[in-house]
Design a protein around this motif. Structure first.
Motif, PDB file in Angstrom:
ATOM      1  N   LEU A  27       0.785  -1.097   0.041  1.00 30.79           N
ATOM      2  CA  LEU A  27       0.045   0.063   0.111  1.00 30.79           C
ATOM      3  C   LEU A  27       0.815   1.191   0.009  1.00 30.79           C
ATOM      4  N   HIS A  28       1.987   1.273   0.770  1.00 31.38           N
ATOM      5  CA  HIS A  28       2.819   2.531   0.656  1.00 31.38           C
ATOM      6  C   HIS A  28       3.535   2.571  -0.598  1.00 31.38           C
ATOM      7  N   ARG A  29       3.751   1.563  -1.270  1.00 32.86           N
ATOM      8  CA  ARG A  29       4.431   1.547  -2.563  1.00 32.86           C
ATOM      9  C   ARG A  29       3.371   2.191  -3.723  1.00 32.86           C
ATOM     10  N   THR A  30       2.201   1.842  -3.406  1.00 36.91           N
ATOM     11  CA  THR A  30       1.055   2.162  -4.429  1.00 36.91           C
ATOM     12  C   THR A  30       1.040   3.890  -4.269  1.00 36.91           C
ATOM     13  N   LEU A  31       0.875   4.149  -2.694  1.00 34.55           N
ATOM     14  CA  LEU A  31       0.610   5.605  -2.398  1.00 34.55           C
ATOM     15  C   LEU A  31       1.726   6.603  -2.956  1.00 34.55           C
ATOM     16  N   ASN A  32       2.946   6.093  -2.654  1.00 32.34           N
ATOM     17  CA  ASN A  32       4.145   6.851  -2.912  1.00 32.34           C
ATOM     18  C   ASN A  32       4.302   6.906  -4.483  1.00 32.34           C
ATOM     19  N   ASP A  33       3.632   6.099  -5.389  1.00 31.74           N
ATOM     20  CA  ASP A  33       3.300   6.305  -6.650  1.00 31.74           C
ATOM     21  C   ASP A  33       2.531   7.139  -7.166  1.00 31.74           C
ATOM     22  N   ASP A  34       1.709   7.775  -6.185  1.00 30.40           N
ATOM     23  CA  ASP A  34       0.477   8.820  -6.702  1.00 30.40           C
ATOM     24  C   ASP A  34      -0.494   8.031  -7.210  1.00 30.40           C
ATOM     25  N   ILE A  35      -0.577   6.700  -6.441  1.00 25.13           N
ATOM     26  CA  ILE A  35      -1.821   5.900  -7.070  1.00 25.13           C
ATOM     27  C   ILE A  35      -2.761   5.799  -5.885  1.00 25.13           C
ATOM     28  N   TRP A  36      -4.256   5.938  -5.902  1.00 21.07           N
ATOM     29  CA  TRP A  36      -5.044   5.600  -5.011  1.00 21.07           C
ATOM     30  C   TRP A  36      -5.630   4.298  -5.286  1.00 21.07           C
ATOM     31  N   VAL A  37      -6.418   3.489  -4.326  1.00 21.95           N
ATOM     32  CA  VAL A  37      -6.633   2.228  -4.465  1.00 21.95           C
ATOM     33  C   VAL A  37      -8.105   1.847  -3.928  1.00 21.95           C
ATOM     34  N   ILE A  38      -8.835   1.124  -4.495  1.00 20.72           N
ATOM     35  CA  ILE A  38     -10.388   0.737  -3.949  1.00 20.72           C
ATOM     36  C   ILE A  38     -10.078  -0.694  -3.412  1.00 20.72           C
ATOM     37  N   ASN A  39     -10.406  -1.147  -2.298  1.00 25.68           N
ATOM     38  CA  ASN A  39     -10.019  -2.504  -1.871  1.00 25.68           C
ATOM     39  C   ASN A  39     -11.493  -3.026  -1.862  1.00 25.68           C
ATOM     40  N   VAL A  40     -11.613  -4.147  -2.389  1.00 27.42           N
ATOM     41  CA  VAL A  40     -13.019  -4.796  -2.753  1.00 27.42           C
ATOM     42  C   VAL A  40     -13.279  -5.834  -1.890  1.00 27.42           C
ATOM     43  N   GLY A  41     -14.526  -5.824  -1.308  1.00 29.68           N
ATOM     44  CA  GLY A  41     -14.834  -6.990  -0.245  1.00 29.68           C
ATOM     45  C   GLY A  41     -15.460  -8.012  -1.311  1.00 29.68           C
ATOM     46  N   THR A  42     -15.421  -9.306  -0.967  1.00 26.04           N
ATOM     47  CA  THR A  42     -16.080 -10.501  -1.494  1.00 26.04           C
ATOM     48  C   THR A  42     -17.160 -11.127  -0.696  1.00 26.04           C
ATOM     49  N   GLN A  43     -17.143 -10.876   0.625  1.00 20.09           N
ATOM     50  CA  GLN A  43     -17.727 -11.631   1.552  1.00 20.09           C
ATOM     51  C   GLN A  43     -17.902 -10.823   2.920  1.00 20.09           C
ATOM     52  N   ILE A  44     -18.439 -11.275   4.008  1.00 15.71           N
ATOM     53  CA  ILE A  44     -18.420 -10.568   5.245  1.00 15.71           C
ATOM     54  C   ILE A  44     -16.993 -10.211   5.830  1.00 15.71           C
ATOM     55  N   ASP A  45     -16.120 -11.138   5.541  1.00 14.44           N
ATOM     56  CA  ASP A  45     -14.762 -11.137   6.322  1.00 14.44           C
ATOM     57  C   ASP A  45     -13.722 -10.231   5.625  1.00 14.44           C
ATOM     58  N   THR A  46     -13.892 -10.472   4.211  1.00 15.51           N
ATOM     59  CA  THR A  46     -13.219  -9.467   3.380  1.00 15.51           C
ATOM     60  C   THR A  46     -13.790  -8.150   3.124  1.00 15.51           C
ATOM     61  N   SER A  47     -14.860  -8.040   3.396  1.00 13.37           N
ATOM     62  CA  SER A  47     -15.421  -6.648   3.392  1.00 13.37           C
ATOM     63  C   SER A  47     -14.807  -5.967   4.639  1.00 13.37           C
ATOM     64  N   GLY A  86      -6.295   8.048   0.195  1.00 12.85           N
ATOM     65  CA  GLY A  86      -5.818   7.162  -0.802  1.00 12.85           C
ATOM     66  C   GLY A  86      -6.424   5.727  -0.662  1.00 12.85           C
ATOM     67  N   VAL A  87      -7.017   5.202   0.416  1.00 15.34           N
ATOM     68  CA  VAL A  87      -7.099   3.803   0.558  1.00 15.34           C
ATOM     69  C   VAL A  87      -8.710   3.882   0.623  1.00 15.34           C
ATOM     70  N   PHE A  88      -9.410   3.191   0.029  1.00 15.38           N
ATOM     71  CA  PHE A  88     -11.178   3.283   0.017  1.00 15.38           C
ATOM     72  C   PHE A  88     -11.359   1.642  -0.051  1.00 15.38           C
ATOM     73  N   ALA A  89     -12.575   1.465   0.210  1.00 18.07           N
ATOM     74  CA  ALA A  89     -13.132   0.271   0.524  1.00 18.07           C
ATOM     75  C   ALA A  89     -14.853   0.182  -0.287  1.00 18.07           C
ATOM     76  N   THR A  90     -14.929  -0.939  -0.887  1.00 14.89           N
ATOM     77  CA  THR A  90     -16.296  -1.296  -1.397  1.00 14.89           C
ATOM     78  C   THR A  90     -16.771  -2.606  -0.518  1.00 14.89           C
ATOM     79  N   ILE A  91     -17.859  -2.817  -0.281  1.00 12.26           N
ATOM     80  CA  ILE A  91     -18.405  -4.023   0.566  1.00 12.26           C
ATOM     81  C   ILE A  91     -19.705  -4.931  -0.225  1.00 12.26           C
ATOM     82  N   GLY A  92     -19.486  -5.936  -0.084  1.00  8.56           N
ATOM     83  CA  GLY A  92     -20.433  -6.833  -0.541  1.00  8.56           C
ATOM     84  C   GLY A  92     -20.197  -8.301  -0.661  1.00  8.56           C
ATOM     85  N   LEU A  93     -21.186  -8.912  -1.439  1.00 13.07           N
ATOM     86  CA  LEU A  93     -21.188 -10.451  -1.358  1.00 13.07           C
ATOM     87  C   LEU A  93     -21.001 -10.829  -2.855  1.00 13.07           C
TER      88      LEU A  93
END
Ligand SMILES: [Zn+2]
Length: 284
Positions: A24-44, A57-64
């Motif tokens: 994640l630091h490598r991503t942000l240092n490279d001037d890139i933001w990221v959305i991490n995506v949930g696939t069930q309750i634990d990963t969400s 710069g770090v965001f989430a979507t939640i879902g199944l």
């Protein structure tokens, strides 16, 4: 404003347990933001927690994810060795639990949700539809865009998951969204654009063309620049020249570069347009 946004990654998955923060630091240092995506309750939950560990710069979507609505193939990259029992049972979408999660971090969308016909029978497709409709309802009430996962079965041309998703969206959805890892036809793309669904391209557009799977070049050429996004789907399907390695958000640059090349536009124009599209859709 960042230079790039990888709108669909899974740095919340087990595959990144050893070096999640380094990635994640490598991503942000490279001037890139990221959305991490949930696939069930634990990963969400994990994706939401991660948004609170970074100032920006770090965001989430939640879902199944549709494949987690029934007994499914167990992916070690996603859940590790634990959770086998859980995945084999399948999850019933519990709207209340997910509604609670929205308040706990920077949640910018609902999903990944949708329809996956890749290796599914009639009974599981019915479960997928039910879970998808409930997630559309949650997106409507919370005014969040949908992160759509759609996959066809190349051996069964009688049904088209893109069309079935389109029909459900037309019937139930009041929000915008994006079809990630798009691999549909020009007609599928056009139908989505009409109802405010953007299309996001991933690693396969950099691979040698396999037109029988998807004619990416024609689809990308026809997709209006203000409706295009790019996603890595890390840790899966890294683009050329990283093909075969574990994927990560910094490789989104290769995908954007390829989109510019196919469209015959200056790379910088495409870089800027795509980041603006992502900021607008996810309100970030
Ligand atoms: Zn995904």
């Amino acid at each position: 404003m960042p230079k790039y946004i990888d709108i669909h990654s899974h740095i919340n998955f087990k595959a990144f347990d050893e070096d999640r923060n380094t990635v994640l630091h490598r991503t942000l240092n490279d001037d890139i933001w990221v959305i991490n995506v949930g696939t069930q309750i634990d990963t969400s939950k994990k994706a939401v927690e991660m948004t609170n560990e970074f100032k920006e710069g770090v965001f989430a979507t939640i879902g199944l994810h549709p494949i987690h609505t029934s007994a499914s193939h167990h992916d070690k990259n996603e859940l590790g060795d634990e959770g086998k029992e859980f995945t084999s049972r399948g999850e019933i979408f519990d709207k209340e639990k997910y509604r609670e999660l929205i308040k706990q971090g920077k949640v910018v969308g609902i999903g990944e949700c949708g329809l996956d016909y890749f290796h599914m029978d009639e009974e599981s497709i019915e479960k997928q539809r039910k879970a998808f409709i409930e997630q559309i309802e949650l997106a409507n009430e919370s005014n969040l865009p949908l992160m759509l996962h759609i996959r066809n079965n190349p051996k069964d041309k009688t049904r088209n998951a893109y069309f079935d998703v389109y029909e459900l969206l037309k019937k139930y959805s009041k929000v915008k969204g994006v079809s990630h890892f798009f691999a549909g036809s020009i007609e599928d793309m056009k139908r989505f654009i009409e109802i405010g669904i953007l299309v996001s391209f991933a690693g396969p557009i950099t691979f040698p063309p396999k037109i029988e799977i998807c004619d990416y070049e024609s689809v990308i050429r026809e997709t209006p620049l203000d409706m295009i996004l790019a996603d890595t789907d890390s840790p899966y399907v890294a683009p050329v020249p990283h093909r075969g390695k574990r994927n990560e958000p910094v490789y989104v640059k290769e995908i954007v570069k390829k989109i510019a090349e196919i469209k015959g536009l200056p790379e910088l124009d495409v870089v800027e347009a795509i980041v603006l599209n992502a900021k607008k859709l996810f309100d970030i």
